[in-house]
Design a protein around this motif. Structure first.
Motif, mmCIF file in Angstrom:
data_model
loop_
_atom_site.group_PDB
_atom_site.id
_atom_site.type_symbol
_atom_site.label_atom_id
_atom_site.label_comp_id
_atom_site.label_asym_id
_atom_site.label_seq_id
_atom_site.Cartn_x
_atom_site.Cartn_y
_atom_site.Cartn_z
ATOM 1 N N ALA A 53 -1.231 6.222 19.869
ATOM 2 C CA ALA A 53 -2.485 6.081 19.359
ATOM 3 C C ALA A 53 -3.007 7.500 18.772
ATOM 4 O O ALA A 53 -2.338 8.495 18.657
ATOM 5 C CB ALA A 53 -3.603 5.717 20.531
ATOM 6 N N GLY A 54 -4.307 7.322 18.145
ATOM 7 C CA GLY A 54 -4.838 8.411 17.465
ATOM 8 C C GLY A 54 -5.071 8.306 16.073
ATOM 9 O O GLY A 54 -4.725 7.457 15.637
ATOM 10 N N ALA A 55 -5.682 9.293 15.335
ATOM 11 C CA ALA A 55 -6.155 9.425 14.227
ATOM 12 C C ALA A 55 -4.984 9.184 13.194
ATOM 13 O O ALA A 55 -5.052 8.432 12.063
ATOM 14 C CB ALA A 55 -6.940 10.434 13.762
ATOM 15 N N GLU A 56 -4.027 10.024 13.395
ATOM 16 C CA GLU A 56 -2.775 10.104 12.404
ATOM 17 C C GLU A 56 -2.184 8.565 12.175
ATOM 18 O O GLU A 56 -1.878 8.030 11.227
ATOM 19 C CB GLU A 56 -1.833 11.071 12.858
ATOM 20 N N ILE A 57 -1.709 8.073 13.429
ATOM 21 C CA ILE A 57 -1.040 6.540 13.184
ATOM 22 C C ILE A 57 -2.269 5.576 12.803
ATOM 23 O O ILE A 57 -1.730 4.765 12.164
ATOM 24 C CB ILE A 57 -0.414 6.266 14.805
ATOM 25 N N ASP A 58 -3.400 5.700 13.241
ATOM 26 C CA ASP A 58 -4.588 4.713 12.709
ATOM 27 C C ASP A 58 -4.678 4.788 11.251
ATOM 28 O O ASP A 58 -4.570 3.788 10.407
ATOM 29 C CB ASP A 58 -5.873 5.038 13.213
ATOM 30 N N ALA A 59 -4.516 6.165 10.585
ATOM 31 C CA ALA A 59 -4.663 6.314 9.232
ATOM 32 C C ALA A 59 -3.470 5.702 8.432
ATOM 33 O O ALA A 59 -3.586 5.228 7.411
ATOM 34 C CB ALA A 59 -4.666 7.587 9.013
ATOM 35 N N LEU A 60 -2.317 5.975 8.914
ATOM 36 C CA LEU A 60 -0.955 5.384 8.549
ATOM 37 C C LEU A 60 -1.124 3.963 8.392
ATOM 38 O O LEU A 60 -0.599 3.291 7.483
ATOM 39 C CB LEU A 60 0.163 5.774 9.313
ATOM 40 N N LEU A 61 -1.659 3.198 9.519
ATOM 41 C CA LEU A 61 -1.606 1.651 9.765
ATOM 42 C C LEU A 61 -2.687 1.194 8.571
ATOM 43 O O LEU A 61 -2.498 0.109 8.005
ATOM 44 C CB LEU A 61 -2.020 1.180 10.929
ATOM 45 N N GLY A 64 -1.154 1.604 5.145
ATOM 46 C CA GLY A 64 -0.255 0.380 4.805
ATOM 47 C C GLY A 64 -0.863 -1.079 4.577
ATOM 48 O O GLY A 64 -0.375 -1.793 3.955
ATOM 49 N N ALA A 65 -1.937 -1.196 5.428
ATOM 50 C CA ALA A 65 -2.606 -2.391 5.335
ATOM 51 C C ALA A 65 -3.359 -2.644 4.070
ATOM 52 O O ALA A 65 -3.176 -3.631 3.246
ATOM 53 C CB ALA A 65 -3.646 -2.551 6.663
ATOM 54 N N ALA A 66 -3.835 -1.591 3.657
ATOM 55 C CA ALA A 66 -4.581 -1.706 2.335
ATOM 56 C C ALA A 66 -3.662 -1.834 1.122
ATOM 57 O O ALA A 66 -3.763 -2.546 0.224
ATOM 58 C CB ALA A 66 -5.200 -0.336 2.116
ATOM 59 N N ALA A 67 -2.503 -1.391 1.347
ATOM 60 C CA ALA A 67 -1.511 -1.327 0.239
ATOM 61 C C ALA A 67 -0.827 -2.769 0.415
ATOM 62 O O ALA A 67 -0.792 -3.269 -0.833
ATOM 63 C CB ALA A 67 -0.286 -0.297 0.411
ATOM 64 N N ALA A 111 8.227 -8.931 -5.518
ATOM 65 C CA ALA A 111 8.878 -8.172 -5.094
ATOM 66 C C ALA A 111 8.121 -6.686 -4.346
ATOM 67 O O ALA A 111 8.309 -5.929 -3.097
ATOM 68 C CB ALA A 111 9.847 -7.322 -5.994
ATOM 69 N N ALA A 112 7.100 -6.512 -5.082
ATOM 70 C CA ALA A 112 6.195 -5.263 -4.434
ATOM 71 C C ALA A 112 5.520 -5.669 -3.459
ATOM 72 O O ALA A 112 5.352 -4.819 -2.330
ATOM 73 C CB ALA A 112 5.152 -4.972 -5.772
ATOM 74 N N SER A 113 4.967 -7.043 -3.360
ATOM 75 C CA SER A 113 4.262 -7.529 -2.068
ATOM 76 C C SER A 113 5.369 -7.396 -0.843
ATOM 77 O O SER A 113 5.007 -7.004 0.290
ATOM 78 C CB SER A 113 3.757 -9.057 -2.398
ATOM 79 N N LEU A 120 4.523 -2.077 5.906
ATOM 80 C CA LEU A 120 3.469 -2.086 7.073
ATOM 81 C C LEU A 120 4.042 -2.397 8.514
ATOM 82 O O LEU A 120 3.573 -1.832 9.287
ATOM 83 C CB LEU A 120 2.412 -3.106 6.680
ATOM 84 N N GLN A 121 5.036 -3.288 8.353
ATOM 85 C CA GLN A 121 5.592 -3.829 9.572
ATOM 86 C C GLN A 121 6.433 -2.413 10.197
ATOM 87 O O GLN A 121 6.356 -2.209 11.373
ATOM 88 C CB GLN A 121 6.600 -4.774 9.402
ATOM 89 N N ALA A 122 6.958 -1.493 9.443
ATOM 90 C CA ALA A 122 7.537 -0.412 9.702
ATOM 91 C C ALA A 122 6.719 0.511 10.312
ATOM 92 O O ALA A 122 6.981 1.138 11.478
ATOM 93 C CB ALA A 122 8.328 0.416 8.886
ATOM 94 N N ALA A 123 5.395 0.737 9.815
ATOM 95 C CA ALA A 123 4.550 1.532 10.301
ATOM 96 C C ALA A 123 4.001 1.060 11.566
ATOM 97 O O ALA A 123 3.427 1.621 12.429
ATOM 98 C CB ALA A 123 3.341 1.671 9.240
ATOM 99 N N GLN A 124 3.972 -0.443 11.574
ATOM 100 C CA GLN A 124 3.431 -1.126 12.927
ATOM 101 C C GLN A 124 4.270 -0.681 14.143
ATOM 102 O O GLN A 124 4.105 -0.408 15.141
ATOM 103 C CB GLN A 124 3.127 -2.433 12.736
#
Length: 202
Positions: A53-61, A64-67, A111-113, A120-124
């Motif tokens: 948990a924490g700001a870093e992993i939340d920002a990464l997710l 990823g979700a926005a992308a 392909a981009a999607s 995103l799944q990798a980040a999760q």
């Protein structure tokens, strides 16, 4: 253990199979939460051991979700354009080249999607610390609530399916042993030989 290149070499004076320690490392910087296992605990491969948990992993997710959302929106738009081009071609208001370009745009957007979703799944998955093997917890190197950095060892396992074969060689036999050599180990119980390679010399 007999090196293949030295079939006439003597057996080592002693050889023993020892468990291979397996570190479980944090995939990203964050705070360990939900770590409940203790030394001696039995774990299964794939078992959840803790969360990050924490700001870093939340920002990464969040990134990823926005992308993933942007990539999906581009795919939807490309499909809409393709549909329009098909309708216009049917009414002879568009060319086949325009249709082909729209089809190519859909393929690229798809392909981009897919790539964005995979990232995103990798980040999760980075948020969850899972046991890479079945085994026993040897040591817990971080406490629940502790902040860890990417690559830091959180705990160490003794894998039940991975072993080192430790052998002692002396004299001329020792001089002939090299890292990378292959050999075979004949268990004393008469079971089938196990082929091995020399990974370290101490």
């Amino acid at each position: 253990m007999i090196p293949r290149s030295q079939r006439t070499a003597r057996w080592p004076s002693s050889a023993a199979a020892v468990p291979l320690p397996v570190p479980v490392r944090a995939a990203d910087t964050g705070v360990i939460v939900g770590l409940q296992v203790r030394p001696g605990a039995k774990v299964q491969a794939g078992q959840t051991l803790a969360q990050l948990a924490g700001a870093e992993i939340d920002a990464l997710l969040a990134r990823g979700a926005a992308a993933a959302r942007r990539a999906h929106a581009r795919l939807v738009a490309a499909r809409r354009v393709l549909q329009i081009q098909r309708q216009q071609l049917a009414m002879q208001l568009a060319t086949r080249q325009a249709l082909a370009e729209a089809q190519s745009a859909v393929a690229a957007a798809g392909a981009a999607s897919d790539s964005a979703q995979a990232q995103l799944q990798a980040a999760q998955s980075m948020r969850t610390l899972r046991s890479p093997r079945t085994g026993t917890v040897l040591a817990v190197n971080a406490a629940d609530g502790e902040r860890v950095t990417a690559g830091q060892s959180v705990l160490t396992l003794q894998a039940t399916d991975a072993w080192w074969l430790k052998a002692d060689f002396y004299g001329a036999d020792a001089a002939g042993v090299r890292v990378g050599m292959t050999g075979r180990f004949a268990p004393s119980d008469g079971s089938a030989d196990v082929f091995v390679h020399f990974s370290a010399i101490q």
